[in-house]
Enzyme design. Structure first.
Site, PDB file in Angstrom:
ATOM      1  N   ASP A  66     -13.848  18.479   2.303  1.00 56.98           N
ATOM      2  CA  ASP A  66     -14.418  18.108   3.600  1.00 56.98           C
ATOM      3  C   ASP A  66     -14.809  19.335   4.414  1.00 56.98           C
ATOM      4  OD1 ASP A  66     -14.386  15.412   3.240  1.00 56.98           O
ATOM      5  OD2 ASP A  66     -12.707  14.982   4.583  1.00 56.98           O
TER       6      ASP A  66
ATOM      7  N   ASP B  70       0.048   8.215   3.848  1.00 60.14           N
ATOM      8  CA  ASP B  70       1.094   8.254   2.834  1.00 60.14           C
ATOM      9  C   ASP B  70       2.186   7.226   3.115  1.00 60.14           C
ATOM     10  OD1 ASP B  70       1.856   9.634   5.109  1.00 60.14           O
ATOM     11  OD2 ASP B  70       2.380  11.484   4.079  1.00 60.14           O
TER      12      ASP B  70
END
Length: 283
Positions: free
Chosen positions: A59, A210
């Protein structure tokens, strides 16, 4: 005494052509100091080249960083490693968005190893983790223990090491022994691809993707294993600004997850009420 699960011998019975296909995803965003080291570590994992491919999820917007990544990937391509770069035009969702963007491209892989840019997995990482997934079809992920190569750098990093060692050497270990919920730590782990798919993939509606996917896997009946004896080195945030940014994410994210998951978790028929209580206590 080592109370970790005994390492299965599944790989000893396989020829190289029968090894399961593993995708290694490395995530980065303008971290120019680390991009070469993590790409090198991923490409040097001890696994047959025909059963391994590396995805660089980049990114970055810094042109110098992107050029370094391009050169390193091209170099490993020339050495016969299956590796490519995935870049997004829209950076929506940050890490979760990047993982979800790349996920359709690795559906053929049975397992996915995930590493942040500042991690340095050893060459035998897959040999120490993947056999657990092969031998237990209900296992969603295998999480390894974090260690820190800059822990003695400053007072700030020493304090972080103490706090994180409690989490990785005590809390995660005991929860695994007792078969209670514990979370995927976002990196330094291997996931079963089908588990990610059945849990709804990576979702961008919380700051802690997560913890979010760990909850979804748990209340859908998947299990997980924490391997205290398998270490994966990384860097602690060396500055107060980086540390505070991390803590903001780790503080706000669980609140978002509990709001999102409280009803489906409580309605789950896969886990008992006492384990549901421990899930809430974890947060």
């Amino acid at each position: 005494k080592n109370r970790d699960p005994i390492l299965p011998s599944s790989l000893d019975q396989l020829v190289k052509d029968d090894y399961p296909l593993v995708a290694v995803q490395v995530l980065m965003c303008n971290e120019i100091c680390f991009v070469e080291s993590i790409i090198d570590c991923a490409c040097q994992l001890d696994w047959p080249q025909t059963s391994l491919f590396v995805q660089v999820l980049d990114d970055s917007r810094d042109k110098q960083t992107m050029e370094i990544i391009n050169n390193r990937v091209e170099e490993w391509n020339c050495r016969g490693i299956q590796i490519d770069i995935q870049r997004r035009k829209n950076h929506h969702g940050f890490k979760a968005g990047s993982l979800q963007h790349a996920f359709p491209l690795c559906r053929n892989a049975e397992y996915i190893a995930i590493f942040d840019v500042d991690f340095l997995p050893k060459s035998d990482f897959l040999h120490k983790t993947v056999p657990y997934l092969i031998n237990n079809p209900n296992l969603a992920f295998v999480q390894t223990r974090w260690t820190f190569f800059n822990a003695k750098e400053s007072f700030l990093t020493r304090m972080q090491e103490i706090a994180l060692n409690f989490h990785h050497k005590c809390e995660q270990v005991v929860r695994c022994w007792l078969s209670l919920f514990f979370t995927f730590n976002g990196t330094g782990a291997v996931w079963r691809t089908s588990a990610i798919k059945r849990c709804g993939g990576w979702q961008t509606d919380t700051l802690v993707e997560d913890l979010d996917i760990s909850f979804r896997a748990h209340y859908q009946g998947w299990t997980s294993i924490y391997l205290e004896h398998v270490e994966c080195q990384n860097e602690l945030p060396p500055t107060w600004s980086a540390y505070l940014s991390q803590q903001y994410r780790w503080t706000c994210g669980p609140v978002q997850v509990i709001r999102k998951s409280i009803r489906p978790l409580w309605r789950s028929k896969h886990i008992g009420w006492h384990k549901k209580v421990f899930c809430y206590w974890y947060l």
